[in-house]
Design a protein around this motif. Structure first.
Motif, PDB file in Angstrom:
ATOM      1  N   ASP A 212       0.534  10.943   1.164  1.00  0.00           N
ATOM      2  CA  ASP A 212       1.159  11.567   2.333  1.00  0.00           C
ATOM      3  C   ASP A 212       0.966  10.692   3.569  1.00  0.00           C
ATOM      4  OD1 ASP A 212      -1.478  11.982   3.254  1.00  0.00           O
ATOM      5  OD2 ASP A 212      -1.527  14.042   2.509  1.00  0.00           O
ATOM      6  N   ASP A 213       1.574  11.104   4.673  1.00  0.00           N
ATOM      7  CA  ASP A 213       1.554  10.289   5.895  1.00  0.00           C
ATOM      8  C   ASP A 213       0.132  10.055   6.395  1.00  0.00           C
ATOM      9  OD1 ASP A 213       4.273  10.110   5.848  1.00  0.00           O
ATOM     10  OD2 ASP A 213       4.633  11.661   7.359  1.00  0.00           O
ATOM     11  N   GLU A 214      -0.710  11.069   6.300  1.00  0.00           N
ATOM     12  CA  GLU A 214      -2.082  10.933   6.805  1.00  0.00           C
ATOM     13  C   GLU A 214      -2.851   9.881   6.025  1.00  0.00           C
ATOM     14  OE1 GLU A 214      -6.064  13.685   7.648  1.00  0.00           O
ATOM     15  OE2 GLU A 214      -4.189  14.617   6.989  1.00  0.00           O
TER      16      GLU A 214
ATOM     17  N   PHE B 217       0.854  -1.189   0.000  1.00  0.00           N
ATOM     18  CA  PHE B 217       0.000   0.000   0.000  1.00  0.00           C
ATOM     19  C   PHE B 217       0.894   1.244   0.000  1.00  0.00           C
ATOM     20  CE2 PHE B 217       0.830  -0.620   4.504  1.00  0.00           C
ATOM     21  CZ  PHE B 217       0.961   0.668   5.006  1.00  0.00           C
ATOM     22  N   GLY B 218       0.289   2.387  -0.246  1.00  0.00           N
ATOM     23  CA  GLY B 218       1.047   3.633  -0.335  1.00  0.00           C
ATOM     24  C   GLY B 218       1.729   3.807  -1.675  1.00  0.00           C
ATOM     25  N   LEU B 219       1.123   3.238  -2.733  1.00  0.00           N
ATOM     26  CA  LEU B 219       1.711   3.319  -4.073  1.00  0.00           C
ATOM     27  C   LEU B 219       1.424   4.675  -4.717  1.00  0.00           C
ATOM     28  CD1 LEU B 219       0.567  -0.178  -5.407  1.00  0.00           C
ATOM     29  CD2 LEU B 219       2.702   0.404  -4.270  1.00  0.00           C
ATOM     30  N   PRO B 220       2.265   5.118  -5.649  1.00  0.00           N
ATOM     31  CA  PRO B 220       1.978   6.352  -6.372  1.00  0.00           C
ATOM     32  C   PRO B 220       0.594   6.292  -7.041  1.00  0.00           C
ATOM     33  CG  PRO B 220       4.201   5.607  -6.845  1.00  0.00           C
ATOM     34  CD  PRO B 220       3.537   4.498  -6.081  1.00  0.00           C
ATOM     35  N   ARG B 221      -0.166   7.329  -6.843  1.00  0.00           N
ATOM     36  CA  ARG B 221      -1.513   7.476  -7.416  1.00  0.00           C
ATOM     37  C   ARG B 221      -2.541   6.523  -6.797  1.00  0.00           C
ATOM     38  NH1 ARG B 221       1.430   7.180 -12.538  1.00  0.00           N
ATOM     39  NH2 ARG B 221       1.998   9.272 -13.226  1.00  0.00           N
ATOM     40  N   GLN B 222      -2.162   5.819  -5.754  1.00  0.00           N
ATOM     41  CA  GLN B 222      -3.110   4.910  -5.115  1.00  0.00           C
ATOM     42  C   GLN B 222      -4.012   5.686  -4.158  1.00  0.00           C
ATOM     43  OE1 GLN B 222      -1.621   1.935  -2.298  1.00  0.00           O
ATOM     44  NE2 GLN B 222      -2.868   0.382  -3.320  1.00  0.00           N
ATOM     45  N   THR B 223      -5.303   5.460  -4.274  1.00  0.00           N
ATOM     46  CA  THR B 223      -6.277   6.067  -3.381  1.00  0.00           C
ATOM     47  C   THR B 223      -6.771   5.021  -2.387  1.00  0.00           C
ATOM     48  OG1 THR B 223      -8.130   5.481  -4.820  1.00  0.00           O
ATOM     49  CG2 THR B 223      -7.026   7.603  -5.237  1.00  0.00           C
ATOM     50  N   GLY B 224      -7.501   5.489  -1.391  1.00  0.00           N
ATOM     51  CA  GLY B 224      -8.092   4.550  -0.451  1.00  0.00           C
ATOM     52  C   GLY B 224      -9.036   3.586  -1.139  1.00  0.00           C
ATOM     53  N   LYS B 225      -9.753   4.076  -2.132  1.00  0.00           N
ATOM     54  CA  LYS B 225     -10.693   3.229  -2.864  1.00  0.00           C
ATOM     55  C   LYS B 225      -9.962   2.137  -3.637  1.00  0.00           C
ATOM     56  CE  LYS B 225     -14.591   3.514  -6.105  1.00  0.00           C
ATOM     57  NZ  LYS B 225     -15.428   4.429  -6.928  1.00  0.00           N
ATOM     58  N   LEU B 226      -8.838   2.490  -4.253  1.00  0.00           N
ATOM     59  CA  LEU B 226      -8.064   1.493  -5.002  1.00  0.00           C
ATOM     60  C   LEU B 226      -7.488   0.432  -4.062  1.00  0.00           C
ATOM     61  CD1 LEU B 226      -6.153   3.694  -7.625  1.00  0.00           C
ATOM     62  CD2 LEU B 226      -8.090   2.168  -8.025  1.00  0.00           C
TER      63      LEU B 226
END
Length: 398
Positions: free
Chosen positions: A214-216, A163-172
């Motif tokens: 970001d961290d959040e 997780f935390g990939l570039p362009r990754q959203t919570g939905k993805l």
């Protein structure tokens, strides 16, 4: 004495954008040379141990991409391993696989050779995100790998998800987790992407071509993922490791508990009898040394103080935390001697740590910030970059 054995298979078809592990581009002739050198290293490693101290407790083959291996050569090495070491018949035997290189014949042969825990590096089920990472497999390759593992009777197998990939959203990420849970793996490694210096990914992030969460958002991803995995029956037993009851990786638990392990292959690390050493992270140096009948090792000269720091670091990453009584038995002093009391009080008050007479461990809030908390808590924090992993003069004498 028993120990875990790790083999580093140093070859890949390509280098993923985020990976900083040691590897070489796969070549048939180089692989032959690798096994020739490995045969010598295995013999020398066994000869360095007393006959009664050659009991292997777990086997783990990582890399690199072990699923590229010529399994005839790999099988020949396993036969040698069984001659010079003692290996129980029901040993946990893990073997990392890239989904695109998995087929029925390969898994059947691995099973015949004794592998009972293949690990599939899925990382994501979003094809665009896989492309960003430089992964070559398709989503259907991950499906096929799990289907074949189930069809061939592998009761235990592992899966990796980042997780935390570039362009990754919570939905993805939620879609990735749903996808993975539907495959019902016994073990899940769920870890945050680390942008390592010198990688293709680091260059793109530094240039602004890619932006990571970001961290959040990363914290929300981790916390949400942990809660969802718990609802689905997976227990977190280490910061990034989740398993159904009874399917924890015993090999990795050995690392976290400070047990002995022997590493073979270029760049592999070892900890045997209180002594730490590592192989040269250069294929040619590795082969050249073994051609001369010499093990390609660099010895870590650090001592007990560094072992103390490492024990605290690794222990806090597990759900059990650090057992105070076991720590004192091992090192002769209470753990409080080696941690910053002011910072401990702050972390206890903030709800990131829990402490009692039995142990010291991270809370759910603390797990996501494990590395930062350890840096603040331990009197001798780990250095960064290319510095030695531990600092010798951590505390005053005595």
């Amino acid at each position: 004495m028993s120990f875990g054995l790790y083999l580093h298979f140093p070859f890949c078809r390509n280098k993923c954008a985020y990976c900083d592990f040691y590897k070489e581009v796969y070549d048939v002739d180089l692989e032959v040379r690798f096994y020739e050198a490995l045969e010598v290293e295995t013999r020398l490693a066994a000869e360095a141990l007393e006959t009664d101290d050659r009991d292997i407790s777990t086997l783990y083959v990582g890399g690199g991409t072990p699923s590229l291996a010529n399994l005839r050569l790999f099988g020949d090495w396993l036969e040698q391993l069984q001659w010079v070491f003692s290996i129980p018949s029901r040993i946990e035997f893990s073997f990392e696989c890239n989904p695109e290189s998995v087929d029925r014949e390969m898994l059947e042969e691995l099973r015949r050779l004794g592998v009972n825990r293949p690990i599939f590096g899925m990382q994501s089920f979003n094809q665009k995100l896989l492309k960003t990472l430089g992964r070559k497999h398709r989503v259907r390759d991950s499906h096929r790998a799990v289907y074949l593992a189930n069809a061939l009777g592998f009761d235990n197998f592992g899966t990796d998800l980042i997780f935390g990939l570039p362009r990754q959203t919570g939905k993805l990420l939620s879609a990735d987790l749903d996808h993975l849970i539907a495959l019902d793996p016994p073990h899940i490694s769920f870890y945050q992407l680390t942008v390592e210096p010198g990688t293709v990914l680091a260059e793109k992030v530094e240039s602004g071509k890619l932006k990571i969460p970001d961290d959040e958002l990363s914290y929300a991803m981790y916390r949400g993922g942990v809660e969802y995995l718990a609802e689905c029956g997976y227990e977190r037993y280490e910061v990034s490791s989740f398993a159904k009851p009874g399917f924890e990786c015993r090999h990795n638990q050995g690392y976290w508990e400070g047990k002995d392990y022997l590493g073979l292959g270029p760049s592999a690390h070892s900890f045997m009898g209180g002594r730490r050493f590592a192989n040269s992270p250069d294929f040619r140096e590795y082969v050249t040394s073994l051609d001369k009948g010499e093990r390609p090792v660099v010895v870590d000269e650090s001592g007990v103080k560094e072992r103390i720091v490492e024990t605290i670091m690794l222990g806090l990453r597990t759900s059990r935390g650090i057992d105070r009584r076991a720590f004192k038995r091992k090192f002769g002093h209470r753990i409080d001697k080696y941690i910053k009391r002011d910072n401990l009080d702050i972390l206890l008050t903030s709800g990131h740590l829990m402490s009692d007479d039995n142990g010291l461990r991270l809370t759910d809030e603390g797990f996501f910030l494990a590395d930062e908390i350890i840096q603040r808590l331990v009197k001798c924090p780990v250095k960064s970059g290319n510095d030695p992993p531990f600092v010798a003069d951590c505390w005053p004498d005595g």
